[in-house]
Design a protein around this motif. Sequence first.
Motif, PDB file in Angstrom:
ATOM      1  N   VAL A 145      14.126 -26.708  -1.401  1.00 25.35           N
ATOM      2  CA  VAL A 145      15.241 -26.539  -2.436  1.00 25.35           C
ATOM      3  C   VAL A 145      15.585 -27.724  -3.266  1.00 25.35           C
ATOM      4  N   ASP A 146      15.722 -27.681  -4.465  1.00 28.23           N
ATOM      5  CA  ASP A 146      16.483 -28.515  -5.450  1.00 28.23           C
ATOM      6  C   ASP A 146      17.177 -28.063  -6.035  1.00 28.23           C
ATOM      7  N   VAL A 147      17.973 -28.535  -7.075  1.00 29.10           N
ATOM      8  CA  VAL A 147      19.071 -28.105  -7.594  1.00 29.10           C
ATOM      9  C   VAL A 147      19.349 -28.474  -9.198  1.00 29.10           C
ATOM     10  N   ILE A 148      19.659 -27.678 -10.047  1.00 28.47           N
ATOM     11  CA  ILE A 148      19.952 -27.863 -11.521  1.00 28.47           C
ATOM     12  C   ILE A 148      21.147 -27.444 -12.067  1.00 28.47           C
ATOM     13  N   ASN A 149      21.444 -27.617 -13.306  1.00 31.42           N
ATOM     14  CA  ASN A 149      22.795 -27.099 -13.823  1.00 31.42           C
ATOM     15  C   ASN A 149      22.533 -25.685 -14.371  1.00 31.42           C
ATOM     16  N   ILE A 150      23.651 -25.065 -14.303  1.00 32.47           N
ATOM     17  CA  ILE A 150      23.545 -23.772 -14.974  1.00 32.47           C
ATOM     18  C   ILE A 150      23.189 -23.958 -16.641  1.00 32.47           C
ATOM     19  N   PRO A 151      22.324 -23.121 -17.280  1.00 33.48           N
ATOM     20  CA  PRO A 151      22.181 -23.303 -18.382  1.00 33.48           C
ATOM     21  C   PRO A 151      23.293 -23.531 -19.487  1.00 33.48           C
ATOM     22  N   VAL A 152      23.064 -24.336 -20.555  1.00 33.44           N
ATOM     23  CA  VAL A 152      24.374 -24.666 -21.218  1.00 33.44           C
ATOM     24  C   VAL A 152      24.305 -24.117 -22.747  1.00 33.44           C
ATOM     25  N   GLY A 153      25.263 -23.887 -23.261  1.00 37.24           N
ATOM     26  CA  GLY A 153      25.368 -23.579 -24.699  1.00 37.24           C
ATOM     27  C   GLY A 153      26.026 -24.979 -25.537  1.00 37.24           C
ATOM     28  N   GLU A 154      26.568 -24.429 -26.726  1.00 34.48           N
ATOM     29  CA  GLU A 154      27.229 -25.705 -27.187  1.00 34.48           C
ATOM     30  C   GLU A 154      28.305 -26.207 -26.790  1.00 34.48           C
ATOM     31  N   ALA A 155      29.300 -25.453 -25.976  1.00 35.75           N
ATOM     32  CA  ALA A 155      30.326 -25.898 -25.514  1.00 35.75           C
ATOM     33  C   ALA A 155      30.083 -26.500 -23.970  1.00 35.75           C
ATOM     34  N   GLY A 156      28.919 -26.324 -23.515  1.00 37.64           N
ATOM     35  CA  GLY A 156      28.781 -26.508 -22.105  1.00 37.64           C
ATOM     36  C   GLY A 156      28.482 -25.508 -21.350  1.00 37.64           C
ATOM     37  N   GLY A 157      28.698 -25.819 -19.898  1.00 35.18           N
ATOM     38  CA  GLY A 157      28.151 -24.514 -19.006  1.00 35.18           C
ATOM     39  C   GLY A 157      28.707 -24.716 -17.442  1.00 35.18           C
ATOM     40  N   GLY A 158      28.875 -23.977 -16.811  1.00 37.04           N
ATOM     41  CA  GLY A 158      29.108 -23.761 -15.343  1.00 37.04           C
ATOM     42  C   GLY A 158      30.439 -24.418 -15.289  1.00 37.04           C
ATOM     43  N   TRP A 159      30.904 -24.908 -13.952  1.00 41.84           N
ATOM     44  CA  TRP A 159      32.154 -25.409 -13.800  1.00 41.84           C
ATOM     45  C   TRP A 159      32.020 -26.340 -12.619  1.00 41.84           C
ATOM     46  N   ALA A 160      33.367 -27.193 -12.318  1.00 40.23           N
ATOM     47  CA  ALA A 160      33.152 -28.288 -11.281  1.00 40.23           C
ATOM     48  C   ALA A 160      34.911 -28.582 -11.016  1.00 40.23           C
ATOM     49  N   GLN A 161      35.420 -27.947 -10.044  1.00 36.13           N
ATOM     50  CA  GLN A 161      36.692 -28.126  -9.875  1.00 36.13           C
ATOM     51  C   GLN A 161      36.913 -27.396  -8.394  1.00 36.13           C
ATOM     52  N   SER A 162      38.081 -27.534  -7.714  1.00 35.11           N
ATOM     53  CA  SER A 162      38.401 -26.819  -6.605  1.00 35.11           C
ATOM     54  C   SER A 162      38.692 -25.435  -6.823  1.00 35.11           C
ATOM     55  N   THR A 163      37.927 -24.802  -6.024  1.00 33.35           N
ATOM     56  CA  THR A 163      37.756 -23.141  -6.364  1.00 33.35           C
ATOM     57  C   THR A 163      38.163 -22.342  -4.996  1.00 33.35           C
ATOM     58  N   ILE A 164      38.195 -22.975  -3.719  1.00 34.90           N
ATOM     59  CA  ILE A 164      38.293 -22.363  -2.603  1.00 34.90           C
ATOM     60  C   ILE A 164      39.365 -22.907  -1.896  1.00 34.90           C
ATOM     61  N   PHE A 165      40.331 -22.324  -1.200  1.00 34.33           N
ATOM     62  CA  PHE A 165      41.462 -22.609  -0.865  1.00 34.33           C
ATOM     63  C   PHE A 165      41.856 -21.723   0.688  1.00 34.33           C
ATOM     64  N   LEU A 166      42.755 -22.322   1.265  1.00 37.47           N
ATOM     65  CA  LEU A 166      43.580 -21.567   2.161  1.00 37.47           C
ATOM     66  C   LEU A 166      44.736 -21.357   2.007  1.00 37.47           C
ATOM     67  N   SER A 167      44.984 -19.864   2.026  1.00 43.50           N
ATOM     68  CA  SER A 167      46.309 -19.368   1.707  1.00 43.50           C
ATOM     69  C   SER A 167      47.244 -18.785   2.928  1.00 43.50           C
ATOM     70  N   ILE A 168      48.363 -18.571   2.727  1.00 42.34           N
ATOM     71  CA  ILE A 168      49.098 -18.076   3.789  1.00 42.34           C
ATOM     72  C   ILE A 168      49.767 -16.576   3.313  1.00 42.34           C
ATOM     73  N   SER A 169      49.752 -15.505   3.901  1.00 37.18           N
ATOM     74  CA  SER A 169      50.231 -14.319   3.851  1.00 37.18           C
ATOM     75  C   SER A 169      51.864 -14.281   3.617  1.00 37.18           C
ATOM     76  N   ALA A 170      52.428 -13.843   2.333  1.00 38.92           N
ATOM     77  CA  ALA A 170      53.604 -13.907   2.106  1.00 38.92           C
ATOM     78  C   ALA A 170      54.528 -13.186   3.433  1.00 38.92           C
ATOM     79  N   ASP A 171      53.974 -12.386   4.174  1.00 38.54           N
ATOM     80  CA  ASP A 171      54.419 -11.650   5.179  1.00 38.54           C
ATOM     81  C   ASP A 171      54.272 -12.136   6.601  1.00 38.54           C
ATOM     82  N   SER A 172      53.724 -13.376   6.545  1.00 37.06           N
ATOM     83  CA  SER A 172      53.361 -13.902   7.791  1.00 37.06           C
ATOM     84  C   SER A 172      54.603 -14.330   8.606  1.00 37.06           C
ATOM     85  N   PRO A 173      54.630 -13.909  10.213  1.00 43.62           N
ATOM     86  CA  PRO A 173      55.822 -13.999  10.766  1.00 43.62           C
ATOM     87  C   PRO A 173      55.708 -15.586  11.317  1.00 43.62           C
ATOM     88  N   ASN A 174      54.550 -16.384  10.899  1.00 47.21           N
ATOM     89  CA  ASN A 174      54.567 -17.659  11.605  1.00 47.21           C
ATOM     90  C   ASN A 174      54.269 -18.778  10.498  1.00 47.21           C
TER      91      ASN A 174
END
Length: 440
Positions: free
Chosen positions: A299-328
């Motif tokens: 396996v090797d890697v490459i960017n998502i193809p780009v247009g005039e404005a760019g392409g793809g993304w790079a940032q935090s996208t996966i989180f741990l959340s907590i249920s608003a109804d959690s008793p703990n």
Amino acid sequence: MKKTWSKSLALLMLAFMLVLGACSSNSGSGSGGSGGSGGSGDAGGDVELTFMWWGPEERHQATLAAIDIYEEQTGVFFETEQLSWDGYWQKLPTLAASKSMTDVLQMDAAYINDYVARGTLADLSDIDLSGIVDDAVIENLKINGKLYGIPLSQNSQGMAFNKAALEEYGIDTPQVGWSWDEYFEWGRQAKAKLPDGKFAIGDPTQNWDWYNWYQTGNGGAPLFSPDGLEFNLDKDLFVQWHQTHADLRAEGIIPPPEKTLSFLENDPTADPMASGTVMTRGATTGSVNALEQMMPGQVDVINIPVGEAGGGWAQSTIFLSISADSPNLEEAKKFVKWFITDQEAGQALGMTRGIPISPEIYEILEPSMTDADRLGKKIYDISVPTALPFFAIAAGYTEWVDTYKSTIEGVMFGQTTIEQAYEKMNELGERIAEQNAAKQ
């Protein structure tokens, strides 16, 4: 479910201790101690947290290993559930509607706005992340001024390709920075060198996010404004995207629809790349690790193809959340902070959710990074220069996303015209935007 015996064993031991206590003392005054099972936790063994996440097998095993560490440190027990991406997002809406989500749950930037709007996620703004997560990152992740997910990693969207197969068939390696036109042309030229049943590029048209990358990369507005009050579906770009793929489909450049819809990412026999059918597919900083595990050294890697404005993304996208109804709630908050800061946990989790958000954890991991881990870092570094913002599904648009998938599948099989698909999706999007505005 992990350690379903833990709760039963703990209750049995507790009952046994209570019986002994009742037999040895009539006053019940004891020594005034709070009990517990040692470690750094305050809760002791009578607390059980529930935790649900999605991901490939490597992530599952790494997360279970981290949970083992937390249980040993704190005495807090866990019940866990691990699902595939599709299974997770099929189950979570039902849990949310019945107010029975797990205490802790993995959350994705694509859906977090919707679950915040439903009132199902707890406000985590009081968790102190100073020195762990950059203040600017935290501000960018807030929704209406509040934080509803603790970021786990720096992530990015790119593509993976089968470098071993390309070399075998004498196909040129994709070049960093390629445009959409170059991507499509590369697929056409590569097809002439591939045997029947193999394809250089796949067919992502049923995935709304791929079209959104095409629209925004070519200068269009994102499909949804963050508040869900605006909907933007560029007809010219929509027709161009789908007509291009219809032509590629007719020419045999991309797989036939029945083959495309049979693919299952990260399944060794059904993954489009791991199965040897398609030479490329989308991959993120976290997911490319699993692909390399299935195809070591290929396996090797490459960017998502780009247009005039760019392409793809790079940032935090996966989180741990907590249920608003959690008793703990408070115990769950301790756990999610521990999850991104504890060094033992960091070593157990590795790069299974991307590049660790904590600089300290990354520094510890870097010397022992595997080839798969280095691919994750490489895809991130390649993606950053042309990255656009991450565009999530705005609140209220889950129906639109589901309808998009089924409608475009109709286009793929020739049951719906591209024009009909545009009219249907545009009408639905505008109606949802109007409904959102009426709620203001």
